[in-house]
Write a protein that holds these residues in place. Structure first.
Motif: not given
Length: 279
Positions: A250-279
């Motif tokens: 980056p160009a000089e003179g700009f303010s710089c910061e380093l951000e550290i944060r936990p990796v966001e957990e990806k949401p679990a895949a949703e089941k298709p509507a109407g799918a049964g537990d045994g299917e």
């Protein structure tokens, strides 16, 4: 001889006597002839001149006062968002080139081998990451001359945030600025891992090892004193060498910061509507 002749003779004799007296006086006083230059007086004949303290001070040449030392500016603050569990550190690019071992180091200890540096002390950085609530892990473990056991801890995302003069923020993944070869593409086959501050105990005293080494975020798996490590997906137990990538900075003179944060957990895949537990 007439009367006038006698008077002339007397006048000549008086003038000659007067001239003799003057020459004798000049000889006795050490005077020189009118056409000769007098020599300077000898220092042996001069009495010392005693000058009082006040007078001596007044005779000294005035000296220029040294300009007052500029007060060092305190480093920009560290920003902690406990709700988001993120930390922003003020940083600047070190202009390093070639092989590097650190993404971020504290002070000037590793400036030539670090992509970024911060003026914040390592102790303050460690305290900020602990305050953000990031779970700690274990640092890498050497198992041979060129083999290591990878560190375990909290996967984190690290971004370089550049703020323009108009307040606009631009985010760059920190891995863009490191490469696995001197002419290679930015590293993309790995993950940053936070392991927490390593502490050595000596009796009842605890010593923060990171404060001694200045190692904050590193690519060197042989370093056991850092807070965060870059762990390649295919480590194969080997420690690797990294380089500054060819990505423009980056160009000089700009303010710089380093951000550290936990990796966001990806949401679990949703089941298709109407799918049964045994299917």
């Amino acid at each position: 001889m007439n009367e006038s002749g006698k008077q002339v003779g007397i006048s000549c004799r008086l003038a000659g006597a007067a001239a003799g007296v003057v020459l004798a006086a000049l000889a006795a006083g050490g005077a020189t002839a009118p056409n000769e230059q007098s020599s300077p007086p000898s220092g042996d004949n001069l009495a010392p001149i005693l000058v009082g303290t006040d007078e001596a001070d007044s005779l000294r040449k005035p000296t220029k006062e040294a300009p007052p030392a500029k007060a060092e500016r305190p480093p920009k603050p560290i920003r902690v968002d406990e709700e988001a569990r993120s930390v922003r550190l003020p940083v600047r690019f070190s202009q390093a080139s070639g092989a590097v071992e650190w993404l971020l180091s504290s002070g000037e200890k590793h400036r030539r081998m670090s992509v970024l540096v911060t003026d914040q002390p390592a102790k303050a950085v460690a305290a900020a990451l602990a305050k953000a609530g990031l779970p700690a892990g274990t640092p890498p473990l050497l198992v041979g001359e060129d083999r290591v056991q990878p560190p375990k801890g909290t996967p984190v995302d690290i971004n370089v945030i550049v703020t323009r003069t108009d307040g606009t923020e631009i985010r760059y993944p920190a891995s863009l600025f490191i490469a696995t070869s001197s002419v290679g593409e930015p590293a993309a086959d790995g993950q940053w891992v936070y392991v927490g501050p390593p502490v050595a105990r000596e009796g009842e005293a605890e010593i923060l090892v990171t404060a001694l080494s200045g190692s904050l975020v590193t690519t060197n798996l042989r370093d056991s004193s850092a807070l965060v490590y870059w762990v390649p997906e295919k480590t194969e137990g080997f420690a690797r060498t990294f380089y500054v990538s060819g990505v423009p900075l980056p160009a000089e003179g700009f303010s710089c910061e380093l951000e550290i944060r936990p990796v966001e957990e990806k949401p679990a895949a949703e089941k298709p509507a109407g799918a049964g537990d045994g299917e």
